[in-house]
Design a protein around this motif. Structure first.
Motif, PDB file in Angstrom:
ATOM      1  N   VAL A 294       0.852  -1.190   0.000  1.00 42.06           N
ATOM      2  CA  VAL A 294       0.000   0.000   0.000  1.00 42.06           C
ATOM      3  C   VAL A 294       0.888   1.241   0.000  1.00 42.06           C
ATOM      4  CG1 VAL A 294      -1.984  -1.037   1.146  1.00 42.06           C
ATOM      5  CG2 VAL A 294      -0.166  -0.029   2.521  1.00 42.06           C
ATOM      6  N   ASP A 295       0.352   2.327  -0.528  1.00 49.60           N
ATOM      7  CA  ASP A 295       1.018   3.627  -0.462  1.00 49.60           C
ATOM      8  C   ASP A 295       0.303   4.473   0.573  1.00 49.60           C
ATOM      9  OD1 ASP A 295       2.700   2.923  -2.629  1.00 49.60           O
ATOM     10  OD2 ASP A 295       1.084   3.454  -4.031  1.00 49.60           O
ATOM     11  N   ALA A 296       1.055   5.179   1.416  1.00 47.30           N
ATOM     12  CA  ALA A 296       0.463   6.022   2.450  1.00 47.30           C
ATOM     13  C   ALA A 296       1.226   7.336   2.528  1.00 47.30           C
ATOM     14  CB  ALA A 296       0.506   5.317   3.810  1.00 47.30           C
ATOM     15  N   THR A 297       0.490   8.445   2.648  1.00 48.53           N
ATOM     16  CA  THR A 297       1.148   9.738   2.850  1.00 48.53           C
ATOM     17  C   THR A 297       1.702   9.808   4.269  1.00 48.53           C
ATOM     18  OG1 THR A 297      -0.952  10.720   3.552  1.00 48.53           O
ATOM     19  CG2 THR A 297      -0.374  10.918   1.221  1.00 48.53           C
ATOM     20  N   GLU A 298       2.696  10.667   4.464  1.00 43.41           N
ATOM     21  CA  GLU A 298       3.263  10.879   5.804  1.00 43.41           C
ATOM     22  C   GLU A 298       2.299  11.772   6.588  1.00 43.41           C
ATOM     23  OE1 GLU A 298       5.903   9.568   7.380  1.00 43.41           O
ATOM     24  OE2 GLU A 298       6.078   8.225   5.662  1.00 43.41           O
ATOM     25  N   SER A 299       1.318  11.144   7.176  1.00 42.86           N
ATOM     26  CA  SER A 299       0.230  11.878   7.820  1.00 42.86           C
ATOM     27  C   SER A 299       0.692  12.616   9.075  1.00 42.86           C
ATOM     28  CB  SER A 299      -0.896  10.909   8.194  1.00 42.86           C
ATOM     29  OG  SER A 299      -1.915  11.570   8.902  1.00 42.86           O
ATOM     30  N   PHE A 303      -5.405  10.143  11.205  1.00 35.52           N
ATOM     31  CA  PHE A 303      -5.807   9.121  10.243  1.00 35.52           C
ATOM     32  C   PHE A 303      -4.701   8.959   9.219  1.00 35.52           C
ATOM     33  CE2 PHE A 303      -7.991  13.174   9.300  1.00 35.52           C
ATOM     34  CZ  PHE A 303      -7.276  13.567   8.187  1.00 35.52           C
ATOM     35  N   VAL A 304      -4.809   7.918   8.408  1.00 33.78           N
ATOM     36  CA  VAL A 304      -3.870   7.704   7.302  1.00 33.78           C
ATOM     37  C   VAL A 304      -4.664   7.633   6.006  1.00 33.78           C
ATOM     38  CG1 VAL A 304      -2.032   6.614   8.632  1.00 33.78           C
ATOM     39  CG2 VAL A 304      -3.918   5.214   7.752  1.00 33.78           C
ATOM     40  N   TRP A 305      -3.999   7.999   4.914  1.00 34.70           N
ATOM     41  CA  TRP A 305      -4.602   8.070   3.575  1.00 34.70           C
ATOM     42  C   TRP A 305      -3.916   7.003   2.737  1.00 34.70           C
ATOM     43  CZ3 TRP A 305      -8.753   9.666   1.344  1.00 34.70           C
ATOM     44  CH2 TRP A 305      -8.809  10.168   0.043  1.00 34.70           C
ATOM     45  N   LEU A 306      -4.667   5.967   2.365  1.00 35.29           N
ATOM     46  CA  LEU A 306      -4.075   4.758   1.800  1.00 35.29           C
ATOM     47  C   LEU A 306      -4.519   4.509   0.365  1.00 35.29           C
ATOM     48  CD1 LEU A 306      -4.719   2.353   4.829  1.00 35.29           C
ATOM     49  CD2 LEU A 306      -2.641   3.657   4.349  1.00 35.29           C
ATOM     50  N   HIS A 307      -3.602   3.945  -0.407  1.00 33.48           N
ATOM     51  CA  HIS A 307      -3.871   3.527  -1.779  1.00 33.48           C
ATOM     52  C   HIS A 307      -3.230   2.169  -2.007  1.00 33.48           C
ATOM     53  CE1 HIS A 307      -3.941   3.298  -6.117  1.00 33.48           C
ATOM     54  NE2 HIS A 307      -2.630   3.340  -6.177  1.00 33.48           N
ATOM     55  N   ASP A 337      -9.332   6.420  -5.714  1.00 30.76           N
ATOM     56  CA  ASP A 337      -8.437   5.283  -5.546  1.00 30.76           C
ATOM     57  C   ASP A 337      -7.827   5.207  -4.150  1.00 30.76           C
ATOM     58  OD1 ASP A 337      -6.945   7.563  -5.839  1.00 30.76           O
ATOM     59  OD2 ASP A 337      -5.414   6.665  -7.141  1.00 30.76           O
ATOM     60  N   HIS A 338      -8.367   5.953  -3.175  1.00 31.72           N
ATOM     61  CA  HIS A 338      -7.833   5.958  -1.813  1.00 31.72           C
ATOM     62  C   HIS A 338      -8.907   5.601  -0.794  1.00 31.72           C
ATOM     63  CE1 HIS A 338      -4.366   8.014  -3.550  1.00 31.72           C
ATOM     64  NE2 HIS A 338      -3.759   7.959  -2.383  1.00 31.72           N
ATOM     65  N   VAL A 339      -8.451   5.326   0.429  1.00 29.48           N
ATOM     66  CA  VAL A 339      -9.332   5.229   1.591  1.00 29.48           C
ATOM     67  C   VAL A 339      -8.683   5.998   2.734  1.00 29.48           C
ATOM     68  CG1 VAL A 339     -10.231   2.967   0.927  1.00 29.48           C
ATOM     69  CG2 VAL A 339      -8.314   3.107   2.542  1.00 29.48           C
ATOM     70  N   ARG A 340      -9.520   6.442   3.669  1.00 31.70           N
ATOM     71  CA  ARG A 340      -9.020   7.091   4.886  1.00 31.70           C
ATOM     72  C   ARG A 340      -9.345   6.210   6.077  1.00 31.70           C
ATOM     73  NH1 ARG A 340     -12.077  12.280   6.732  1.00 31.70           N
ATOM     74  NH2 ARG A 340     -13.370  10.624   7.612  1.00 31.70           N
ATOM     75  N   ALA A 341      -8.318   5.926   6.891  1.00 31.90           N
ATOM     76  CA  ALA A 341      -8.501   5.073   8.062  1.00 31.90           C
ATOM     77  C   ALA A 341      -8.043   5.828   9.304  1.00 31.90           C
ATOM     78  CB  ALA A 341      -7.698   3.781   7.915  1.00 31.90           C
TER      79      ALA A 341
END
Length: 361
Positions: A294-299, A303-307, A337-341
């Motif tokens: 998965v790809d994740a931004t440096e939050s 929460f984290v923003w995942l692809h 194309d993302h989800v927020r967790a």
């Protein structure tokens, strides 16, 4: 052991030490509970737990004493506490029914038909909506320094919802200085307490330097007061008239004012614990995600923003739900194309990591 002997064993125990023990026990109980529940919901961004009981009691006491009376429409008590906290004058603060309402009021005040509101995208879905409600045109951009002749407002969510990215104060200041005189910069800091990149008030302190900069804060997130709807805006002394026009004409209700005042008086320790929990779990989660497909931004948010390559956000959300974790699909938040967790403590982190491993093979 007799009754007196039972109570004597607690005489030498410090009250804070006792309370800390209770909190740790409760944390262990919650972690075990999260391991057993069939589904855990990580789709929202507000704080999942009640605020400090004294904050709740303050609102209840105010209700019993002033239910039949009008509140202070100027919210003098809350504004005085906020002014002292941030080192500004009370006239530089507007208290409203949530940061979202204050942002919408700013849009109505600053925008007209044919004007433009520029905002990075993806970002908080309210921003395009508040522009449209004001008769203006929302302009989503990759870089917020892209403004035109019809631009009147630039809105920056910082840390950004849903990506979690954070723009340091130096860059916010440079942006504010670069904007034409007819453009206001609105910075939404609903999630500011969760970032650990710099001091919490680094951007807010810029209002003394930039007359057309307004900073918005909320009590809905880390303070856990979403149900009472409370937020505030801070601006330059020259913006006092504008700030006054943003506040509700008859003020914020008495229960909300009581809770806000009490939260500002005694809530810092709880806020600090919540902040430290999020930072610790966010660090652990982002580290674990490096070993997953998965790809994740440096939050810098809660929460984290995942692809996941090859999957849409809806597909990834559906796969995670099959393994007991509900997340927010990215489509309504600006990226299909993302989800927020959301980050919900150690138990939630473990459940999300395990679900991602199962869902992605």
């Amino acid at each position: 052991m007799g009754l007196l002997d039972y109570y004597r064993q607690f005489e030498d125990i410090d009250q804070e030490e006792w309370n800390q023990g209770l909190r740790e026990r409760r944390a262990r109980e919650k972690a075990l509970a999260l391991e057993k529940v069939p589904t855990i919901d990580l789709s929202s961004s507000e704080w999942p737990n009640f605020p400090n009981s004294e904050v709740m009691n303050a609102a209840i006491a105010r209700a019993r004493g002033r239910m039949n009376g009008y509140p202070d429409r100027h919210a003098a008590g809350a504004r005085a506490l906020l002014a002292e906290r941030h080192g500004v004058a009370p006239e530089q603060i507007a208290l409203g029914n949530g940061a979202a309402e204050l942002l919408q009021a700013a849009a109505f005040k600053l925008l007209g038909p044919g004007d433009e509101l520029v905002t990075p995208w993806p970002s908080y879905p309210l921003y395009p909506l508040m522009a449209s409600r004001a008769g203006a045109r929302p302009v989503p951009v990759d870089h917020v320094d892209v403004v035109g002749e019809r631009t009147r407002v630039v809105v920056l969510c910082n840390p950004n919802d849903p990506t979690g990215t954070y723009l340091p104060a130096a860059e916010v200041s440079a942006l504010a200085a670069s904007l034409p005189d007819y453009v206001h910069l609105l910075v939404d800091e609903a999630l500011i307490q969760f970032q650990d990149a710099e001091s919490e008030d680094s951007v807010l302190q810029l209002v003394d330097k930039h007359e057309r900069l307004l900073v918005f804060r909320t009590f809905s997130k880390i303070y856990g007061l979403s149900g009472l709807r409370a937020g505030y805006a801070v601006g330059n002394p020259a913006a006092a008239e504008l700030l006054d026009s943003l506040a509700p004409a008859l003020g914020v209700n008495a229960l909300t004012q009581a809770a806000v005042e009490q939260a500002l008086k005694i809530g810092d320790a709880e806020v600090r614990r919540r902040r430290e929990l999020v930072i610790e779990e966010r660090t652990r989660l982002l580290k674990a995600l490096r070993d997953l497909p998965v790809d994740a931004t440096e939050s810098q948010a809660n929460f984290v923003w995942l692809h996941a390559p090859g999957l849409t956000g809806s597909q990834l959300a559906a796969a995670l739900e099959q393994h007991g974790v509900i997340v927010a699909p990215g489509g309504p938040l600006g990226a299909d194309d993302h989800v927020r967790a959301s980050i919900r403590g150690a138990g939630g982190t473990d459940r999300l990591i395990d679900a991602l491993k199962e869902a992605l093979g």
